[in-house]
Design a protein around this motif. Structure first.
Motif, PDB file in Angstrom:
ATOM      1  N   ILE A   1       8.829  -0.401   5.902  1.00  0.00           N
ATOM      2  CA  ILE A   1       9.987   0.517   5.955  1.00  0.00           C
ATOM      3  C   ILE A   1      11.126  -0.009   6.825  1.00  0.00           C
ATOM      4  O   ILE A   1      12.228   0.487   6.731  1.00  0.00           O
ATOM      5  N   THR A   2      10.837  -1.018   7.632  1.00  0.00           N
ATOM      6  CA  THR A   2      11.935  -1.597   8.420  1.00  0.00           C
ATOM      7  C   THR A   2      12.627  -2.750   7.690  1.00  0.00           C
ATOM      8  O   THR A   2      13.590  -3.308   8.190  1.00  0.00           O
ATOM      9  N   ARG A   3      12.111  -3.053   6.497  1.00  0.00           N
ATOM     10  CA  ARG A   3      12.742  -4.118   5.716  1.00  0.00           C
ATOM     11  C   ARG A   3      14.050  -3.583   5.116  1.00  0.00           C
ATOM     12  O   ARG A   3      14.048  -2.540   4.462  1.00  0.00           O
ATOM     13  N   PRO A   4      15.165  -4.282   5.305  1.00  0.00           N
ATOM     14  CA  PRO A   4      16.435  -3.796   4.742  1.00  0.00           C
ATOM     15  C   PRO A   4      16.354  -3.584   3.234  1.00  0.00           C
ATOM     16  O   PRO A   4      16.918  -2.624   2.707  1.00  0.00           O
ATOM     17  N   SER A   5      15.641  -4.466   2.534  1.00  0.00           N
ATOM     18  CA  SER A   5      15.567  -4.347   1.065  1.00  0.00           C
ATOM     19  C   SER A   5      14.914  -3.030   0.661  1.00  0.00           C
ATOM     20  O   SER A   5      15.306  -2.405  -0.329  1.00  0.00           O
ATOM     21  N   PHE A   6      13.923  -2.582   1.455  1.00  0.00           N
ATOM     22  CA  PHE A   6      13.264  -1.317   1.123  1.00  0.00           C
ATOM     23  C   PHE A   6      14.221  -0.146   1.324  1.00  0.00           C
ATOM     24  O   PHE A   6      14.324   0.746   0.473  1.00  0.00           O
ATOM     25  N   ILE A   7      14.913  -0.163   2.454  1.00  0.00           N
ATOM     26  CA  ILE A   7      15.839   0.946   2.765  1.00  0.00           C
ATOM     27  C   ILE A   7      16.924   1.019   1.681  1.00  0.00           C
ATOM     28  O   ILE A   7      17.267   2.095   1.198  1.00  0.00           O
ATOM     29  N   VAL A   8      17.434  -0.149   1.299  1.00  0.00           N
ATOM     30  CA  VAL A   8      18.491  -0.184   0.280  1.00  0.00           C
ATOM     31  C   VAL A   8      17.967   0.386  -1.038  1.00  0.00           C
ATOM     32  O   VAL A   8      18.599   1.254  -1.653  1.00  0.00           O
TER      33      VAL A   8
ATOM     34  N   ILE B   1      -3.637  -0.837   0.925  1.00  0.00           N
ATOM     35  CA  ILE B   1      -3.489   0.054  -0.242  1.00  0.00           C
ATOM     36  C   ILE B   1      -2.992   1.428   0.214  1.00  0.00           C
ATOM     37  O   ILE B   1      -2.077   2.009  -0.383  1.00  0.00           O
ATOM     38  N   LEU B   2      -3.580   1.950   1.290  1.00  0.00           N
ATOM     39  CA  LEU B   2      -3.182   3.276   1.750  1.00  0.00           C
ATOM     40  C   LEU B   2      -1.736   3.272   2.254  1.00  0.00           C
ATOM     41  O   LEU B   2      -0.954   4.173   1.941  1.00  0.00           O
ATOM     42  N   ALA B   3      -1.377   2.232   3.013  1.00  0.00           N
ATOM     43  CA  ALA B   3      -0.028   2.176   3.579  1.00  0.00           C
ATOM     44  C   ALA B   3       1.022   2.142   2.475  1.00  0.00           C
ATOM     45  O   ALA B   3       1.984   2.923   2.491  1.00  0.00           O
ATOM     46  N   LEU B   4       0.814   1.270   1.510  1.00  0.00           N
ATOM     47  CA  LEU B   4       1.823   1.140   0.462  1.00  0.00           C
ATOM     48  C   LEU B   4       1.772   2.324  -0.492  1.00  0.00           C
ATOM     49  O   LEU B   4       2.771   2.642  -1.137  1.00  0.00           O
ATOM     50  N   GLY B   5       0.635   3.007  -0.543  1.00  0.00           N
ATOM     51  CA  GLY B   5       0.554   4.256  -1.303  1.00  0.00           C
ATOM     52  C   GLY B   5       1.410   5.332  -0.646  1.00  0.00           C
ATOM     53  O   GLY B   5       2.142   6.067  -1.326  1.00  0.00           O
ATOM     54  N   VAL B   6       1.335   5.414   0.669  1.00  0.00           N
ATOM     55  CA  VAL B   6       2.159   6.392   1.402  1.00  0.00           C
ATOM     56  C   VAL B   6       3.642   6.090   1.172  1.00  0.00           C
ATOM     57  O   VAL B   6       4.449   6.990   0.910  1.00  0.00           O
ATOM     58  N   ILE B   7       3.967   4.797   1.239  1.00  0.00           N
ATOM     59  CA  ILE B   7       5.372   4.408   1.037  1.00  0.00           C
ATOM     60  C   ILE B   7       5.824   4.773  -0.380  1.00  0.00           C
ATOM     61  O   ILE B   7       6.905   5.321  -0.579  1.00  0.00           O
ATOM     62  N   GLY B   8       4.964   4.501  -1.351  1.00  0.00           N
ATOM     63  CA  GLY B   8       5.297   4.841  -2.741  1.00  0.00           C
ATOM     64  C   GLY B   8       5.458   6.342  -2.927  1.00  0.00           C
ATOM     65  O   GLY B   8       6.333   6.802  -3.663  1.00  0.00           O
ATOM     66  N   LEU B   9       4.606   7.103  -2.225  1.00  0.00           N
ATOM     67  CA  LEU B   9       4.683   8.570  -2.318  1.00  0.00           C
ATOM     68  C   LEU B   9       6.014   9.062  -1.756  1.00  0.00           C
ATOM     69  O   LEU B   9       6.679   9.926  -2.354  1.00  0.00           O
ATOM     70  N   VAL B  10       6.397   8.493  -0.631  1.00  0.00           N
ATOM     71  CA  VAL B  10       7.688   8.858  -0.033  1.00  0.00           C
ATOM     72  C   VAL B  10       8.812   8.516  -1.004  1.00  0.00           C
ATOM     73  O   VAL B  10       9.719   9.326  -1.233  1.00  0.00           O
ATOM     74  N   GLN B  11       8.704   7.341  -1.602  1.00  0.00           N
ATOM     75  CA  GLN B  11       9.715   6.921  -2.580  1.00  0.00           C
ATOM     76  C   GLN B  11       9.779   7.907  -3.747  1.00  0.00           C
ATOM     77  O   GLN B  11      10.855   8.316  -4.174  1.00  0.00           O
ATOM     78  N   THR B  12       8.594   8.286  -4.245  1.00  0.00           N
ATOM     79  CA  THR B  12       8.535   9.229  -5.370  1.00  0.00           C
ATOM     80  C   THR B  12       9.221  10.539  -4.998  1.00  0.00           C
ATOM     81  O   THR B  12      10.029  11.074  -5.769  1.00  0.00           O
ATOM     82  N   LEU B  13       8.868  11.055  -3.819  1.00  0.00           N
ATOM     83  CA  LEU B  13       9.421  12.350  -3.413  1.00  0.00           C
ATOM     84  C   LEU B  13      10.928  12.249  -3.173  1.00  0.00           C
ATOM     85  O   LEU B  13      11.684  13.132  -3.574  1.00  0.00           O
ATOM     86  N   VAL B  14      11.343  11.161  -2.536  1.00  0.00           N
ATOM     87  CA  VAL B  14      12.778  10.997  -2.258  1.00  0.00           C
ATOM     88  C   VAL B  14      13.546  10.866  -3.569  1.00  0.00           C
ATOM     89  O   VAL B  14      14.562  11.535  -3.776  1.00  0.00           O
ATOM     90  N   TRP B  15      13.031  10.038  -4.458  1.00  0.00           N
ATOM     91  CA  TRP B  15      13.753   9.797  -5.705  1.00  0.00           C
ATOM     92  C   TRP B  15      13.769  11.028  -6.614  1.00  0.00           C
ATOM     93  O   TRP B  15      14.814  11.420  -7.110  1.00  0.00           O
TER      94      TRP B  15
END
Lengths: 409, 301
Positions: A16-23, A232-246
């Motif tokens: 989540i601190t990667r600029p590409s992810f935030i963008v 797997i769990l970490a990137l699942g959480v990130i994907g979930l956040v992405q899903t909810l945000v999007w």
């Protein structure tokens, strides 16, 4: 702290601190807002301040009219004569147009009652800002045709405010409304993008550790399973956040632009769809993340992974290609089959749910099949995720991958 | 209790036997040399000790029993293939590594500051790892190995990429760790470092242990009857029992005939009134032993 949790936290922070992810997290809602903004502009050219801003006209432009039919006897109370100027003849109207006093004028011919045709005259051609106040002029005509009764005119414009009560869950589709397939397509697309991007992040994380040669250090401190589960769990959480945000921002954007009444298909999308999106994201992610972890375990670097990645994501891409057909006939045999097959189910089922309703038994069966598949693949991949594979720098072979998946390596 | 006890471990990769019934033990307060040519099976043996690989046969006891997840926190490992997260700032990377050994973040930070000062890396703590020189990365890797104060340390080529000043610093550090009672396994190809630091060693070739014991035992085992002599005057042309005299830089090497002892040659030299300044049994260097063992191994295979 538990090591799986520790790896999870580190993976979260790193991603989540990667600029590409935030963008990427912010760009998608922005693009969606832009798409809705432009589509809304086509519906409300006259009244939307947003489109006025787009076309460079901050205020409603003054227009004129010439009435040869005698229909317009007076203007409605909410329209003043400065906004809509009456001209006695073409010459005076053209003069006002040439002087820049008006942006254009309506010419109502004598036979308007029988033909319904009017002319709009403007100085030049502009595809974006033509017929600025056409809705207003229609209001003027309606008001006069309805004997200058403002209540009847208002009722004529918005005759009903219907509340839908469905006795049957099957939806009828309006083939002429593009939103009926665009909205399900976009929701399926969101799910596809989130599942694949999250699973790809996992693959990238594993191959980066291989390329940075930290895998051996990690394994001297924790087990391969702890590493795999943490990631797997970490990137699942990130994907979930992405899903909810999007998906959440998508709904907010639609509401902000007051699109629900105009995008007919959207009226049939309940808020509960977001819950289904989350459920299918989690299950889809579990399947595809495990597959990507398996690819990551066997490849020496990201370049070697590209061939395998394409084949792995293909099943998820198929329903996206077939999405227009799914949207218009969500209950056809192919749609049903693909929404039950675990590898195609995430996008297929969500597209069908966005397009209409799905029988409960199909939802239950599809979820059950996906859970079983996710468990089986995770188990198979756990076997691949062992030290010998992770430390080897061998060239990736697809046959080896499939053999490993079925436990024959 | 010996903190590391390796008992007849064997590991095959397909038809290749990487490690063939190797046994050794490492004591507390000891630096143990794990030596061997490239591809001899050293790394595989280390990975078996660390439980990264499972042995096909044999067993390993670490800190009194089989390796567990909890015991991994008491082991420090510097692998041959150096690896750090290249895109991470140095301090975050090392705190993560320490965290994987169950060290709390606050404790990691405290210890890290001390280590960074000692290794002269304090000014680079916020720099990304990839921005550091190879030598700096090597020192950072050593910090990651030692920051959690492990009871067992396994280090592979700890001196590679280090200049003489930093080499000496690492040697001092390893000596300190030994004095603290740690059991240290050191893999290196630099035989003079082994002679200087190691208490005992095992030499592996083609997966098998060829030599095992203290440095003295190994050298004595390969000692010949040759003598190193330094005299103030010229040596007599004929010395009883000496086959030939070889000029070396500081000494002359007397190669003795079979059955002749060094004592008898010394007695003869004294009898001939030769002014002897230095008299020493010529023990082979570890490097010579290494080359001899490996060459013999190649010839046999």
């Amino acid at each position: 702290m538990n090591k799986t949790l520790f790896i999870l936290c580190n993976e979260l922070v790193r991603t989540i601190t990667r600029p590409s992810f935030i963008v990427s997290l912010l760009v998608f809602p922005f693009i969606m807002a832009l798409v809705v903004f432009i589509s809304s502009s086509q519906e409300t050219t006259a009244s939307s301040p947003a489109i006025s801003a787009l076309t460079g006209q901050m205020d409603i432009m003054r227009e004129g009219y010439i009435d040869h039919s005698g229909v317009i006897r007076t203007l409605p109370p909410d329209i003043d004569e400065q906004t809509l100027v009456a001209f006695p003849n073409v010459e005076s109207a053209n003069q006002a147009l040439a002087d820049g006093l008006i942006s254009g004028y309506y010419d109502v011919p004598e036979d308007f009652i029988s033909t319904g045709t009017i002319n709009y005259i403007r100085a030049d051609y502009n595809p974006l800002s033509g017929l600025e106040n056409s809705a207003m002029f229609r209001n003027v005509l309606d008001f006069n045709l309805l004997d200058q009764d403002i209540e009847i005119t208002n009722r004529f414009w918005t005759p009903i405010q219907a509340e839908e009560i469905a006795l049957e869950m099957s939806a009828s589709r309006d083939a002429t409304n593009p939103m009926n397939y665009l909205i399900p397509y976009f929701i399926g697309l969101i799910l596809y993008v989130v599942i694949i991007s999250s699973a790809s992040l996992l693959l990238n994380s594993i191959t980066t550790e291989k390329e940075n040669r930290v895998m051996e250090l990690l394994m001297s401190s924790s087990s391969p399973m702890q590493i795999m589960n943490g990631k797997i769990l970490a990137l699942g959480v990130i994907g979930l956040v992405q899903t909810l945000v999007w998906s959440g921002s998508g709904l907010i954007v639609l509401n902000l632009f007051n699109q629900q009444s105009q995008l007919g298909g959207l009226m049939q999308i309940p808020l509960s769809l977001i819950v289904w999106v989350v459920v299918y994201f989690l299950l889809g992610y579990a399947i595809y993340a495990a597959l990507m972890a398996g690819v990551g375990a066997l490849v020496p670097n990201m370049r070697e992974a590209s061939q395998a990645t394409m084949l792995v994501v293909m099943p998820l891409l198929l329903p996206l290609i077939l999405s227009p057909s799914f949207s218009m006939t969500p209950d056809n045999t192919l749609s049903v089959i693909l929404s039950l097959v675990p590898f195609t189910a995430p996008v297929s089922m969500i597209t069908r749910l966005a397009a209409g309703s799905v029988p409960v038994w199909q939802l239950v069966l599809s979820i059950l099949l996906m859970v079983i598949t996710a468990m089986m693949i995770t188990r198979a991949v756990a076997g691949m995720f062992r030290a010998q594979s992770l430390l080897a720098g061998q060239t990736f072979k697809l046959t080896l991958f499939f053999k490993a998946l079925v436990g024959k390596v | 209790m010996q903190p590391i006890f390796v008992d007849k471990i064997q590991k095959n990769f397909g038809k290749t036997c990487a490690v063939d019934e190797i046994s050794f033990a490492v004591n507390n307060e000891e630096i143990f040399g794990l030596l061997g040519p490239n591809g001899a099976g050293k790394t595989t043996a280390i990975r078996i000790i660390l439980d990264i690989f499972k042995a096909d046969k044999g067993s390993v006891s670490i800190l009194g029993g089989p390796m567990t997840e909890e015991k991994k926190d008491h082991v420090g490992y510097l692998p041959e293939e150096r690896g750090l997260y290249q895109d991470m700032p140095l301090d975050r990377c090392l705190i993560y590594m320490a965290g994987l050994k169950s060290l709390s973040v606050s404790e990691s930070k405290t210890r890290l500051t001390k280590y960074l000062d000692r290794f002269e890396l304090a000014a680079y703590r916020s720099k990304k790892v990839k921005e550091l020189s190879k030598g700096m990365q090597q020192k950072a890797q050593l910090i990651a190995t030692l920051i959690h104060e492990p009871e067992v340390v396994i280090i592979d080529e700890p001196f590679s990429a280090l200049d003489p000043v930093n080499t000496q610093m690492v040697k001092d550090l390893l000596d300190e760790e030994r004095k603290k009672g740690r059991a240290i396994i050191m893999c290196t190809h630099q035989m003079h470092q082994v002679e200087e630091l190691c208490d005992r060693l095992v030499l592996i070739d083609h997966g098998r242990a060829m030599l095992y014991g203290t440095l003295e035992e190994v050298r004595n085992r390969y000692a010949t009857q040759d003598i190193l002599v330094n005299t103030s005057a010229r040596l007599p042309l004929k010395i009883t029992g000496v086959e030939r005299v070889v000029d070396m830089n500081a000494h002359k090497k007397l190669v003795l005939k079979p059955g002749i002892t060094a004592q008898s040659v010394l007695a003869d030299l004294v009898r001939m009134k030769v002014a002897i300044e230095h008299f020493e049994i010529a023990l082979p260097s570890l490097e010579e032993i290494f080359i001899q063992v490996v060459t013999e191994g190649v010839a046999k295979s």
